[in-house]
Design an enzyme around this catalytic site. Structure first.
Site, PDB file in Angstrom:
ATOM      1  N   TYR A  77       0.765  -1.129  -0.185  1.00 27.35           N
ATOM      2  CA  TYR A  77      -0.179  -0.008  -0.056  1.00 27.35           C
ATOM      3  C   TYR A  77       0.949   1.297  -0.007  1.00 27.35           C
ATOM      4  O   TYR A  77       1.652   1.285   0.872  1.00 27.35           O
ATOM      5  CB  TYR A  77      -0.936  -0.172   1.078  1.00 27.35           C
ATOM      6  CG  TYR A  77      -0.457  -0.276   2.634  1.00 27.35           C
ATOM      7  CD1 TYR A  77       0.034   0.960   3.150  1.00 27.35           C
ATOM      8  CD2 TYR A  77      -0.031  -1.287   3.182  1.00 27.35           C
ATOM      9  CE1 TYR A  77       0.576   0.910   4.561  1.00 27.35           C
ATOM     10  CE2 TYR A  77       0.474  -1.331   4.485  1.00 27.35           C
ATOM     11  CZ  TYR A  77       0.777  -0.279   5.136  1.00 27.35           C
ATOM     12  OH  TYR A  77       1.358  -0.382   6.418  1.00 27.35           O
ATOM     13  N   ASP A 107      -2.747   2.887  10.300  1.00 33.79           N
ATOM     14  CA  ASP A 107      -1.677   1.878  10.877  1.00 33.79           C
ATOM     15  C   ASP A 107      -0.663   1.736   9.960  1.00 33.79           C
ATOM     16  O   ASP A 107      -0.410   0.786   9.111  1.00 33.79           O
ATOM     17  CB  ASP A 107      -2.173   0.529  11.148  1.00 33.79           C
ATOM     18  CG  ASP A 107      -1.279  -0.433  11.551  1.00 33.79           C
ATOM     19  OD1 ASP A 107      -0.030   0.119  12.115  1.00 33.79           O
ATOM     20  OD2 ASP A 107      -1.485  -1.388  11.549  1.00 33.79           O
ATOM     21  N   ILE A 108       0.243   2.859   9.600  1.00 35.79           N
ATOM     22  CA  ILE A 108       1.153   3.058   8.480  1.00 35.79           C
ATOM     23  C   ILE A 108       2.544   2.378   8.793  1.00 35.79           C
ATOM     24  O   ILE A 108       3.206   2.953   9.732  1.00 35.79           O
ATOM     25  CB  ILE A 108       1.122   4.560   8.039  1.00 35.79           C
ATOM     26  CG1 ILE A 108      -0.121   5.243   7.852  1.00 35.79           C
ATOM     27  CG2 ILE A 108       2.135   4.555   6.715  1.00 35.79           C
ATOM     28  CD1 ILE A 108      -0.970   4.257   6.885  1.00 35.79           C
ATOM     29  N   GLU A 109       2.949   1.439   8.095  1.00 31.06           N
ATOM     30  CA  GLU A 109       4.191   0.849   8.347  1.00 31.06           C
ATOM     31  C   GLU A 109       5.226   0.757   7.413  1.00 31.06           C
ATOM     32  O   GLU A 109       5.989  -0.056   7.135  1.00 31.06           O
ATOM     33  CB  GLU A 109       4.058  -0.850   9.218  1.00 31.06           C
ATOM     34  CG  GLU A 109       2.949  -0.759  10.027  1.00 31.06           C
ATOM     35  CD  GLU A 109       2.650  -2.098  10.749  1.00 31.06           C
ATOM     36  OE1 GLU A 109       3.542  -3.042  10.335  1.00 31.06           O
ATOM     37  OE2 GLU A 109       1.838  -1.904  11.488  1.00 31.06           O
ATOM     38  N   HIS A 110       5.039   2.015   6.700  1.00 32.38           N
ATOM     39  CA  HIS A 110       6.135   2.251   5.667  1.00 32.38           C
ATOM     40  C   HIS A 110       6.236   3.933   5.498  1.00 32.38           C
ATOM     41  O   HIS A 110       5.448   4.458   6.078  1.00 32.38           O
ATOM     42  CB  HIS A 110       5.789   1.757   4.323  1.00 32.38           C
ATOM     43  CG  HIS A 110       4.616   2.577   3.574  1.00 32.38           C
ATOM     44  ND1 HIS A 110       4.798   3.537   2.632  1.00 32.38           N
ATOM     45  CD2 HIS A 110       3.491   2.417   3.634  1.00 32.38           C
ATOM     46  CE1 HIS A 110       3.801   3.894   2.316  1.00 32.38           C
ATOM     47  NE2 HIS A 110       2.797   3.174   2.907  1.00 32.38           N
TER      48      HIS A 110
END
Length: 345
Positions: free
Chosen positions: A139, A186-189
């Site tokens: 994403y 919930d952003i993990e990049h």
């Protein structure tokens, strides 16, 4: 006919004891948020089951895990077994139409029936974007235009119904319009710039709604968070679900507190955000060593933060694991944690 004095006593007693399923209170520090969509056994029980628990106040639905560039012009969702294997026909992206990338789930009966029931009980339902990055750029927002279009899509598809709009409505059913209560990130990049544009545009629609909408985020517990730090500083978040798990340097077991984040917030757009300590619902929900026992480990942790003005409650990942993690008192993990919070109030 009962005497009037009896009816008076009955009414007063009902007012004194709110329903067991009383829901989210923005001013309270006893709230519990619990993610739904990826855990074991959730579909069999259904979304409504978890909302009927006194141990849940907010449910982020996870996840919208592809964006328009990765899913043929519509975003993509993965709500586990809550949806059937049928997707919307997306319009294509940048002149290329690849139906194999169509990924927006079309039929999610548990959510369609559960969302209005949950909201009738005072629970807040959020749509959560992001989640664990399985493949690079699973994403990703790729331009200003994409960020603005994503904001328009989220509001059109999951916000209030716009009769003149032409958006898919995954949570609606015949004659019934379902809208969420907000959006969780919930952003993990690393992609901060475009998220700032997305959330700013999304917030610009909120005054048009008939109710209050929420923007929440789930940063990692290392501060400043590499992925979300700039986003939190530059746009307003109402709640931050801080993930104190799956990160060895700052797990809840290490008793790392929220001071580093709290110190940075007064200078940010999210200065008024309430902070929730994020915990695993069981040893199987993440890195097993990050799971905390309710009585011996979670209770002291809550006590240490409970009276701080920023503390809003506990976040749990996720519903299925928490439900299956039954304590000696016969209650699932989230209800045990709720009891601890209430006992400290």
């Amino acid at each position: 006919m009962p005497p009037l004095r009896f009816l008076e006593h009955l009414i007063l007693s009902l007012l004194a004891f709110p329903p067991l399923t009383s829901g989210y209170d923005a001013s309270s520090n006893t709230n519990i948020a619990m993610y739904y969509g990826q855990g074991p056994g959730e579909n069999e029980l259904g979304l409504a089951h978890f909302c009927e628990s006194s141990g849940v106040d907010i449910i982020p639905l996870g996840f919208m895990n592809h964006y328009i560039a990765q899913a043929n012009g519509y975003p993509g969702t993965n709500f586990g077994g809550s949806c059937f294997a049928e997707n919307y026909t997306a319009p294509g992206y940048n002149g290329v139409n690849n139906p194999a990338l169509n990924d927006l789930q079309k039929k999610c009966p548990s959510m369609v029936s559960g969302i209005p029931h949950c909201q009738s009980l005072g629970k807040k339902i959020l749509l959560s974007l992001g989640g664990m990055v399985v493949t690079e750029n699973a994403y990703a927002l790729t331009s200003v235009e994409d960020a603005e279009h994503m904001a328009d899509f989220l509001w059109g598809a999951f916000g209030p119904l716009n009769p003149s709009g032409n958006w898919p409505r995954p949570f609606d059913t015949e004659g019934v319009v379902n809208e969420v209560d907000g959006f969780d990130f919930d952003i993990e990049h690393i992609n901060a710039e475009y998220y700032i544009i997305l959330i700013t545009r999304l917030r610009s629609y909120f005054p048009l709604a008939h109710k209050q909408y929420l923007i929440t985020g789930a940063p990692q517990c290392l501060f400043p968070d590499l992925q979300m730090g700039d986003i939190i500083n530059q746009v307003q978040f109402d709640i931050l679900f801080v993930q104190y798990y799956n990160t060895p340097q700052c797990s809840a077991r290490e008793w790392k507190n929220l001071d580093a984040l709290v110190t940075s917030l007064p200078m940010s757009k999210s200065k008024d955000a309430r902070l929730y300590i994020g915990l695993l619902g069981s040893t199987g929900a993440g890195v097993s060593g990050d799971y905390l026992d309710p009585a011996s480990e979670v209770a002291p942790l809550i006590k240490a933060h409970f009276c701080k003005p920023y503390f809003g409650g506990i976040m749990i990942f996720d519903a299925g694991h928490s439900e299956q993690n039954v304590g000696g008192d016969g209650k699932p993990f989230h209800e045990e944690i709720k009891d601890i919070l209430v006992s400290d109030s």
